[in-house]
Design a protein around this motif. Sequence first.
Motif, PDB file in Angstrom:
ATOM      1  N   ILE A 167      52.884  29.395 -14.291  1.00 33.44           N
ATOM      2  CA  ILE A 167      51.606  28.736 -14.574  1.00 33.44           C
ATOM      3  C   ILE A 167      51.315  27.686 -13.509  1.00 33.44           C
ATOM      4  CG2 ILE A 167      50.401  27.197 -16.217  1.00 33.44           C
ATOM      5  CD1 ILE A 167      51.902  28.772 -18.453  1.00 33.44           C
ATOM      6  N   GLU A 168      52.327  26.895 -13.171  1.00 31.63           N
ATOM      7  CA  GLU A 168      52.132  25.850 -12.147  1.00 31.63           C
ATOM      8  C   GLU A 168      51.728  26.448 -10.808  1.00 31.63           C
ATOM      9  OE1 GLU A 168      55.550  22.941 -14.098  1.00 31.63           O
ATOM     10  OE2 GLU A 168      55.877  23.797 -12.099  1.00 31.63           O
ATOM     11  N   GLU A 171      48.119  27.834 -11.031  1.00 32.78           N
ATOM     12  CA  GLU A 171      47.143  26.727 -11.053  1.00 32.78           C
ATOM     13  C   GLU A 171      46.962  26.165  -9.644  1.00 32.78           C
ATOM     14  OE1 GLU A 171      45.566  25.264 -13.704  1.00 32.78           O
ATOM     15  OE2 GLU A 171      46.484  26.320 -15.399  1.00 32.78           O
ATOM     16  N   LYS A 174      45.061  28.619  -7.359  1.00 32.10           N
ATOM     17  CA  LYS A 174      43.665  28.693  -7.778  1.00 32.10           C
ATOM     18  C   LYS A 174      42.908  27.433  -7.333  1.00 32.10           C
ATOM     19  CE  LYS A 174      40.419  30.586 -10.048  1.00 32.10           C
ATOM     20  NZ  LYS A 174      39.780  31.819 -10.062  1.00 32.10           N
ATOM     21  N   GLU A 175      43.545  26.308  -7.528  1.00 34.53           N
ATOM     22  CA  GLU A 175      42.920  25.045  -7.160  1.00 34.53           C
ATOM     23  C   GLU A 175      42.685  24.961  -5.643  1.00 34.53           C
ATOM     24  OE1 GLU A 175      45.134  21.497  -8.403  1.00 34.53           O
ATOM     25  OE2 GLU A 175      44.288  20.596  -6.583  1.00 34.53           O
ATOM     26  N   TYR A 196      44.103  34.504 -14.331  1.00 34.88           N
ATOM     27  CA  TYR A 196      43.512  33.553 -13.391  1.00 34.88           C
ATOM     28  C   TYR A 196      42.406  34.164 -12.541  1.00 34.88           C
ATOM     29  CZ  TYR A 196      47.070  30.258 -14.660  1.00 34.88           C
ATOM     30  OH  TYR A 196      47.843  29.388 -15.374  1.00 34.88           O
ATOM     31  N   ASN A 216      36.025  34.311 -14.939  1.00 38.52           N
ATOM     32  CA  ASN A 216      36.709  33.033 -14.770  1.00 38.52           C
ATOM     33  C   ASN A 216      36.144  32.212 -13.637  1.00 38.52           C
ATOM     34  OD1 ASN A 216      38.623  32.951 -16.783  1.00 38.52           O
ATOM     35  ND2 ASN A 216      39.958  34.346 -15.662  1.00 38.52           N
TER      36      ASN A 216
END
Length: 221
Positions: A167-168, A171, A174-175, A196, A216
């Motif tokens: 998940i990290e 994220e 994606k960021e 995602y 998304n």
Amino acid sequence: MGEEKVYALRDISLDVYRYETLCLLGTSGSGKSTLLNVMAGLDRPSSGQIVIDGRLHLEKLSEQELTKFRQYNVGFVFQSYNLIPTLSALENVCLGLTFKGIPKKEREEAAKDILNKVGLGDRMNHRPKEMSGGQQQRVSIARAFVDAPPILFADEPTGNLDTKTSIEVMELMKEMANTHKQTLIIVTHDLETADYADRIIEMRDGKIIRDENVGNRKDIL
Ligand SMILES: Nc1ncnc2c1ncn2[C@@H]1O[C@H](COP(=O)(O)OP(=O)(O)O)[C@@H](O)[C@H]1O
Ligand SMILES: [Mg+2]
């Protein structure tokens, strides 16, 4: 493969849009990595075209031109990180910039900056084997994003990571892709990672069997 002919991809027709996060989803052997490698100019298709930005035909480029194309336009994140074991995190992130002739001071500043952003400010001088899988993947993300290439390819980026670390890592990618308005193409067999994506392309036996916008996408244009 020996006497038998394997068609890793068949009749693929796919438009990828600028700034989208696209996921190639499918079971093992469905052709995801082959498609990614063909799109990234790492592999050549036996027939067909790969057109970048509406004009650059990858299938027509020489090996040398392909190397240049990759150097300036794409970043890669792999399942097994592919870091150089004898180099520190900082040196791993700097290496691609060295090949581009960026001066030492400048490349170290850029590498330090992005290593801080991925949360590894205190691990810059560590070698890969002194870091956890999640930390190594962060280094490889820093390496891929350090000079903000327009297209990012990630082949099973969470394949070796536990759920929390996955998940990290997702994220983070994606960021970064949102911040720099990059196109992100992720290969996975895992639905949580596919969560995602803005769009999911599902593959089976070398073919696309589903192409769905999953909404998304944040408004980043
Ligand atoms: N170098 C190769 N030689 C022969 N067959 C290959 C080679 N690479 C991949 N394949 C075959 O092509 C198909 C697609 O492989 P791949 O793209 O690696 O799938 P995925 O990434 O979805 O697991 C599989 O049937 C695989 O066995
Ligand atoms: Mg694969």
